[in-house]
Enzyme design. Structure first.
Site, PDB file in Angstrom:
ATOM      1  N   HIS A 459      -6.126  -0.996   4.101  1.00 54.53           N
ATOM      2  CA  HIS A 459      -6.930   0.351   3.560  1.00 54.53           C
ATOM      3  C   HIS A 459      -7.395   1.138   3.827  1.00 54.53           C
ATOM      4  O   HIS A 459      -6.607   2.408   3.507  1.00 54.53           O
ATOM      5  CB  HIS A 459      -7.177  -0.548   2.033  1.00 54.53           C
ATOM      6  N   GLU A 460      -7.913   0.792   4.593  1.00 55.84           N
ATOM      7  CA  GLU A 460      -9.551   2.042   4.609  1.00 55.84           C
ATOM      8  C   GLU A 460      -8.174   3.115   5.707  1.00 55.84           C
ATOM      9  O   GLU A 460      -8.485   3.749   5.848  1.00 55.84           O
ATOM     10  CB  GLU A 460     -10.088   1.784   4.935  1.00 55.84           C
ATOM     11  N   ASP A 534      -8.660   4.679  -6.894  1.00 53.32           N
ATOM     12  CA  ASP A 534      -7.003   5.502  -6.018  1.00 53.32           C
ATOM     13  C   ASP A 534      -5.871   6.450  -6.449  1.00 53.32           C
ATOM     14  O   ASP A 534      -5.340   7.130  -6.932  1.00 53.32           O
ATOM     15  CB  ASP A 534      -6.418   5.295  -4.795  1.00 53.32           C
TER      16      ASP A 534
END
Length: 666
Positions: A459-460, A534
């Site tokens: 994800h990062e 997000d």
């Protein structure tokens, strides 16, 4: 003559406590004297000595007091004996009755009498024995009065506290409730802050310096026909230095400075707020020229008639009406200047904001990079810093920070350095402090499964990859999968400080924010709840594009933003249901378009994404250098705010406008 008058003024003033002290001293003196008269200074002996004196015929009489003490009186011939020298009592005051020579306490009265009678019979003596009862009349009297004295003393204490306003609350100012709570500052002792202590804020500082100049040299301005402004309103975000500016005015003006908060006018009793406003301006006029500073004026200055749902009399409105009258009404004095501070200028009453009351509105903005450097220099004065510390670098790493935030960074850096046993605070301590304040405390002991850690890493890495590929995305500085605060991982960015934002810049930032969820979809073909922050960010940004900034072609050049703040009291939307549906569809289309764009970018660079995620899983924290090894130099280097040698060990995060935020995943 002046010296004589000063000496007369220095004479001690009469105080009622003197009377209390005199009465207590009189009682104590009387007790001491009465104690001396009662025989407390008589020589003490034991019963055996008494019996010997009695056998020798030296005892004239014996008085038994309260069945426990014997007082012995000697015959005149016995006083000449060597053994009885020094037994003559020293009477403090002349007394009618003779004083005893000896005294002692005995045990059982019956046995004592039997022994006396035995000696009298054996020696053929006629020593009279008498019984007396003595009471301490004054002592008993004072003891009986003690409860009443305590009750009266407590009552006087409570009444004094209530009349002086020290009790607090609704009943804390029973006799002084309508008086102003403003604190009067003395520039010689109370206020040490000056304009030198206020870094940055050049425009606002110039405005308030002029106000100080008005009070010091009024003829300079009035000689040309001008009038001194009656008030100035400091408006700005929390922590930008509004109250600090007011303190500097208090330190520089050299005139009486009254300071209080807007909530000090609020009370549960009707009419108290208006009374305190009258009393405040009365005190200020008596000491004119003077300055009144009201912090958080929105507590009493809100627009009238908006929140009064019941239709009844509103005490807050009465207080505001009185303030309006005092600031610009019949008989007002122009030698009193009112300073006020608020971060809610949009809710203030229009009558309060008009010229003639608050003639000037001074906007205190968040500091830019140059002003942040000056603020750092002020807060670094008391800190033992490393010689190699670069203040310009620190200013670049803190975009969107207010003055209060920078003060907190400096303090936190000093605490971190002390915790690590360092002699001086260095660059790494400040960077750790920024991480701590913006992101929260590291939680390395948080239990995370391998699958969850892998998902977080990809994800990062997705955020990092997409932002690296987009021209207008903020330059990435650091990526971590160490839990910090409420986030499981974070991608940190150093944003460009823009005054205006174009649509392509906003779209690139939205695409980078959606890169985390897009990476999960590309690698695992599954999505998770980790993209909450997000999605929240991009939804707000897309809604702002459509409804506030007019950046949507389908909706057109329209805005539904109300800068006056009056729309919060409306119960209906400023657009129709058809337009509402159009807005919702447009917001959804913008977000989905950027999501598909992020997926396409990641699919084209899937191998590099995987490589970056593997490095992140291994090291847990990666920096800009790691991305350059995998992706090469970023083609948009000219847009970055930092040079390669300025790459920090850790720094700020993703922003909205100029406000710094972390791209965290909950």
């Amino acid at each position: 003559m002046a010296k004589d008058n000063n000496n007369l003024n220095k004479k001690p003033k009469f105080s009622p406590y003197w009377i209390y002290g005199f009465i207590i001293a009189a009682f104590l003196g009387f007790q001491l004297i009465s104690g001396g008269l009662s025989g407390s200074d008589v020589k003490q002996i034991n019963p055996n000595q008494f019996f010997e004196f009695m056998k020798d015929g030296d005892v004239a009489k014996v008085n038994i007091i309260n069945n426990r003490e014997a007082r012995v009186y000697l015959v005149k011939e016995a006083l000449a004996k060597e053994v009885h020298k020094g037994t003559k009592p020293n009477n403090i005051l002349p007394s009618v009755s003779p004083q005893a020579n000896y005294s002692f306490e005995f045990g059982d009265l019956k046995l004592f009498q039997e022994e006396i009678n035995k000696i009298k019979a054996e020696s053929n003596l006629t020593v009279p024995v008498s019984f007396k009862t003595e009471e301490n009349v004054w002592g008993n009297f004072i003891f009986s009065l003690l409860p009443f004295v305590l009750i009266i003393g407590v009552w006087i204490f409570i009444m004094r506290r209530m009349s002086s306003g020290g009790g607090g609350g609704a009943g804390g100012q029973l006799f002084n409730i309508g008086k102003s709570k403003a604190k009067l500052f003395d520039e010689k002792t109370d206020v040490k802050t000056s304009f030198k202590d206020v870094a940055g804020l050049e425009g606002a500082k110039e405005e308030v310096q002029e106000i100080v100049d008005f009070l010091k040299f009024p003829e300079k301005y009035t000689s040309l026909g001008g009038k001194i402004p009656k008030g100035a309103l400091l408006v700005g975000q929390p922590g930008t230095g509004k109250t600090l500016l007011a303190k500097a005015v208090a330190g520089e003006a050299k005139v009486p400075f009254f300071s209080l908060s807007g909530s000090d006018f609020v009370e549960m009793f009707v009419g108290v707020g208006a009374s305190r406003v009258r009393d405040l301006f009365k005190q200020a006029k008596e000491k004119s020229p003077s300055i009144i500073f009201i912090d958080e004026i929105d507590a009493i200055g809100r627009a009238r008639g908006k929140s009064n749902m019941s239709g009844s009399n509103d005490e807050r409105e009465n207080t505001l009406n009185q303030l309006l009258t005092e600031m610009d009404g019949f008989g007002t004095n122009t030698n009193v200047i009112v300073l006020a501070a608020t971060n809610r200028a949009d809710v203030l009453d229009k009558a309060l904001m008009r010229a003639g009351r608050f003639d000037r509105q001074i906007f205190v903005d968040l500091p830019d990079v140059r002003e942040r450097k000056e603020i750092f220099e002020v807060h670094l004065r008391p800190i033992k810093q490393s010689e190699k510390l670069d203040i310009d670098f620190l200013a670049k790493q803190t975009p969107g920070f207010s003055g209060a935030d920078i003060a907190n960074v400096c303090n936190e850096a000093a605490l971190i350095a002390a915790r690590n046993g360092k002699k001086a605070v260095d660059k790494q301590d400040f960077l750790d402090a920024v991480d701590r304040i913006v992101g929260g405390l590291e939680k390395k002991n948080k239990i995370i499964t391998k699958d969850e850690k892998k998902a977080i890493a990809y994800h990062e890495a997705g955020h990092a990859t997409v932002s690296w590929m987009l021209e207008h995305a903020a330059p990435l500085v650091k990526v971590t999968i160490v839990p910090r605060g409420q986030s499981l991982g974070a991608a940190w960015y150093l944003p460009e400080e823009r005054l205006i934002v174009r649509p392509e810049q906003m779209l690139d930032e939205m695409c980078a924010a959606l890169g985390g969820r897009a990476a999960e979809k590309v690698i695992f073909d599954k999505i998770s709840t980790g993209a909450l922050s997000d999605l929240e960010k991009v939804t707000k940004q897309a809604r702002a594009m459509v409804t506030i900034y007019g950046l949507s072609e389908k909706v057109g050049n329209l805005t539904y933003y109300d800068s006056s703040g009056q729309s919060e009291y409306n119960f209906s939307k400023p657009y129709s249901e058809k337009t509402s549906e159009l807005i919702d569809n447009e917001i959804s289309d913008i977000i989905e378009t950027q999501y598909r764009r992020a997926i396409a970018l990641l699919e084209d660079n899937k191998d590099k994404l995987t490589q970056l995620a593997e490095v992140l899983l291994e090291k847990e924290v990666i920096f800009k250098d790691n991305l350059e090894k995998i992706f090469g130099k970023r083609p948009f280097e000219k847009r970055e705010l930092i040079t390669p040698e300025d790459t920090p060990a850790s720094t700020g995060a993703e922003v909205k406008g100029e406000e710094i935020k972390i791209e965290d995943d909950k």
